[in-house]
Design a protein around this motif. Structure first.
Motif, mmCIF file in Angstrom:
data_model
loop_
_atom_site.group_PDB
_atom_site.id
_atom_site.type_symbol
_atom_site.label_atom_id
_atom_site.label_comp_id
_atom_site.label_asym_id
_atom_site.label_seq_id
_atom_site.Cartn_x
_atom_site.Cartn_y
_atom_site.Cartn_z
ATOM 1 N N ILE A 1 35.339 56.864 7.048
ATOM 2 C CA ILE A 1 36.552 55.998 7.573
ATOM 3 C C ILE A 1 37.792 56.618 7.304
ATOM 4 O O ILE A 1 38.806 56.982 7.978
ATOM 5 C CB ILE A 1 36.269 54.335 7.309
ATOM 6 N N ASP A 2 37.798 56.993 5.965
ATOM 7 C CA ASP A 2 39.040 57.824 5.484
ATOM 8 C C ASP A 2 39.157 59.040 6.035
ATOM 9 O O ASP A 2 40.582 59.319 6.513
ATOM 10 C CB ASP A 2 38.890 58.016 3.728
ATOM 11 N N SER A 3 38.323 59.778 6.367
ATOM 12 C CA SER A 3 38.121 60.887 7.085
ATOM 13 C C SER A 3 39.001 60.871 8.558
ATOM 14 O O SER A 3 39.804 61.456 8.953
ATOM 15 C CB SER A 3 36.969 61.809 7.118
ATOM 16 N N PHE A 4 38.427 59.894 9.143
ATOM 17 C CA PHE A 4 38.737 59.632 10.502
ATOM 18 C C PHE A 4 40.301 58.965 10.521
ATOM 19 O O PHE A 4 41.154 59.557 11.249
ATOM 20 C CB PHE A 4 37.726 58.675 11.224
ATOM 21 N N VAL A 5 40.500 58.095 9.683
ATOM 22 C CA VAL A 5 42.063 57.694 9.496
ATOM 23 C C VAL A 5 43.014 58.834 9.345
ATOM 24 O O VAL A 5 44.010 58.922 9.858
ATOM 25 C CB VAL A 5 42.031 56.534 8.493
ATOM 26 N N SER A 6 42.539 59.567 8.299
ATOM 27 C CA SER A 6 43.126 60.974 7.914
ATOM 28 C C SER A 6 43.409 61.750 9.436
ATOM 29 O O SER A 6 44.576 62.257 9.618
ATOM 30 C CB SER A 6 42.630 61.630 7.064
ATOM 31 N N TYR A 7 42.536 61.974 10.031
ATOM 32 C CA TYR A 7 42.261 62.687 11.465
ATOM 33 C C TYR A 7 43.459 62.104 12.395
ATOM 34 O O TYR A 7 44.287 62.787 12.827
ATOM 35 C CB TYR A 7 41.157 62.743 11.969
ATOM 36 N N LEU A 8 43.614 60.577 12.423
ATOM 37 C CA LEU A 8 44.409 60.104 13.185
ATOM 38 C C LEU A 8 45.776 60.214 12.823
ATOM 39 O O LEU A 8 46.585 60.521 13.687
ATOM 40 C CB LEU A 8 44.060 58.772 13.275
ATOM 41 N N LYS A 9 46.183 60.247 11.636
ATOM 42 C CA LYS A 9 47.345 60.241 11.209
ATOM 43 C C LYS A 9 48.034 61.572 11.223
ATOM 44 O O LYS A 9 48.848 61.851 11.820
ATOM 45 C CB LYS A 9 47.329 60.018 9.525
ATOM 46 N N SER A 10 47.184 62.822 11.128
ATOM 47 C CA SER A 10 47.514 64.071 11.320
ATOM 48 C C SER A 10 47.640 64.340 12.726
ATOM 49 O O SER A 10 48.616 65.187 13.019
ATOM 50 C CB SER A 10 46.636 64.938 10.512
ATOM 51 N N ASN A 11 46.752 64.083 13.589
ATOM 52 C CA ASN A 11 46.570 64.736 14.739
ATOM 53 C C ASN A 11 47.092 63.756 15.901
ATOM 54 O O ASN A 11 47.536 64.132 17.106
ATOM 55 C CB ASN A 11 45.234 64.960 15.195
ATOM 56 N N ARG A 12 47.378 62.463 15.564
ATOM 57 C CA ARG A 12 47.684 61.512 16.671
ATOM 58 C C ARG A 12 49.178 60.819 16.370
ATOM 59 O O ARG A 12 49.729 60.165 17.142
ATOM 60 C CB ARG A 12 46.713 60.477 16.860
ATOM 61 N N GLY A 13 49.529 60.948 14.982
ATOM 62 C CA GLY A 13 50.627 60.302 14.839
ATOM 63 C C GLY A 13 50.981 58.931 14.895
ATOM 64 O O GLY A 13 51.876 58.448 15.180
ATOM 65 N N LEU A 14 50.038 58.331 14.504
ATOM 66 C CA LEU A 14 49.938 56.748 14.908
ATOM 67 C C LEU A 14 50.614 56.146 13.686
ATOM 68 O O LEU A 14 50.803 56.693 12.335
ATOM 69 C CB LEU A 14 48.655 56.184 14.684
ATOM 70 N N SER A 15 51.164 55.043 13.807
ATOM 71 C CA SER A 15 51.880 54.178 12.686
ATOM 72 C C SER A 15 51.036 53.736 11.816
ATOM 73 O O SER A 15 49.986 53.593 11.982
ATOM 74 C CB SER A 15 52.688 53.086 13.399
ATOM 75 N N ALA A 16 51.757 53.523 10.321
ATOM 76 C CA ALA A 16 50.874 52.802 9.493
ATOM 77 C C ALA A 16 50.081 51.622 9.735
ATOM 78 O O ALA A 16 48.916 51.330 9.322
ATOM 79 C CB ALA A 16 51.660 52.465 8.176
ATOM 80 N N ASN A 17 50.631 50.636 10.628
ATOM 81 C CA ASN A 17 50.226 49.622 10.852
ATOM 82 C C ASN A 17 48.942 49.817 11.825
ATOM 83 O O ASN A 17 47.923 49.128 11.651
ATOM 84 C CB ASN A 17 51.254 48.769 11.623
ATOM 85 N N THR A 18 49.042 50.743 12.945
ATOM 86 C CA THR A 18 47.971 51.049 13.770
ATOM 87 C C THR A 18 46.803 51.636 12.759
ATOM 88 O O THR A 18 45.470 51.297 13.044
ATOM 89 C CB THR A 18 48.366 52.066 14.876
ATOM 90 N N LEU A 19 46.994 52.469 11.930
ATOM 91 C CA LEU A 19 46.076 53.143 11.011
ATOM 92 C C LEU A 19 45.600 51.985 10.233
ATOM 93 O O LEU A 19 44.043 52.103 10.197
ATOM 94 C CB LEU A 19 46.711 54.159 10.123
ATOM 95 N N LYS A 20 46.283 51.106 9.625
ATOM 96 C CA LYS A 20 45.704 49.988 9.093
ATOM 97 C C LYS A 20 44.496 49.049 9.751
ATOM 98 O O LYS A 20 43.432 48.702 9.246
ATOM 99 C CB LYS A 20 46.605 49.104 8.521
ATOM 100 N N ALA A 21 44.823 49.022 11.380
ATOM 101 C CA ALA A 21 44.236 48.158 12.060
ATOM 102 C C ALA A 21 42.965 49.036 12.373
ATOM 103 O O ALA A 21 41.872 48.305 12.435
ATOM 104 C CB ALA A 21 45.019 47.726 13.316
ATOM 105 N N TYR A 22 42.990 50.148 12.579
ATOM 106 C CA TYR A 22 41.807 51.207 12.991
ATOM 107 C C TYR A 22 40.937 50.986 11.583
ATOM 108 O O TYR A 22 39.670 50.701 11.904
ATOM 109 C CB TYR A 22 42.066 52.352 13.228
ATOM 110 N N ARG A 23 41.378 51.076 10.477
ATOM 111 C CA ARG A 23 40.634 51.230 9.298
ATOM 112 C C ARG A 23 39.939 49.642 9.275
ATOM 113 O O ARG A 23 38.652 49.526 8.721
ATOM 114 C CB ARG A 23 41.357 51.255 8.116
#
Length: 82
Positions: free
Chosen positions: A10-32
């Motif tokens: 999950i950490d790896s996927f959220v890092s991927y989203l943060k780096s490649n998709r530029g999603l907000s912190a709240n969106t990343l939190k919801a994905y996690r």
């Protein structure tokens, strides 16, 4: 939030989203949160390896999920298949 044996994935996927998709912190939190909940259910069913999760498993989870969770689960699945 529950911890699962899949937290590293999950950490790896959220890092991927943060780096490649530029999603907000709240969106990343919801994905996690959504992925943790989903994978926790699979863990309770005895899944010990992500490769054990079948299409039928995902369909079963989707039937119980909200539209938002479905979108995140689909994106996570696509990323795992690449």
């Amino acid at each position: 939030m529950s911890s699962t044996q899949f937290d590293g994935d999950i950490d790896s996927f959220v890092s991927y989203l943060k780096s490649n998709r530029g999603l907000s912190a709240n969106t990343l939190k919801a994905y996690r949160a959504d992925l943790t909940a989903c994978l926790h259910l699979f863990e309770l069913r005895g899944v010990t390896d992500l490769n054990e999760i079948t299409l039928d498993d995902l369909r079963s989870k989707v039937c119980q999920s909200s539209r938002r969770q479905l979108t995140r689960l689909c994106e996570w699945t696509r990323a795992r298949l690449q």
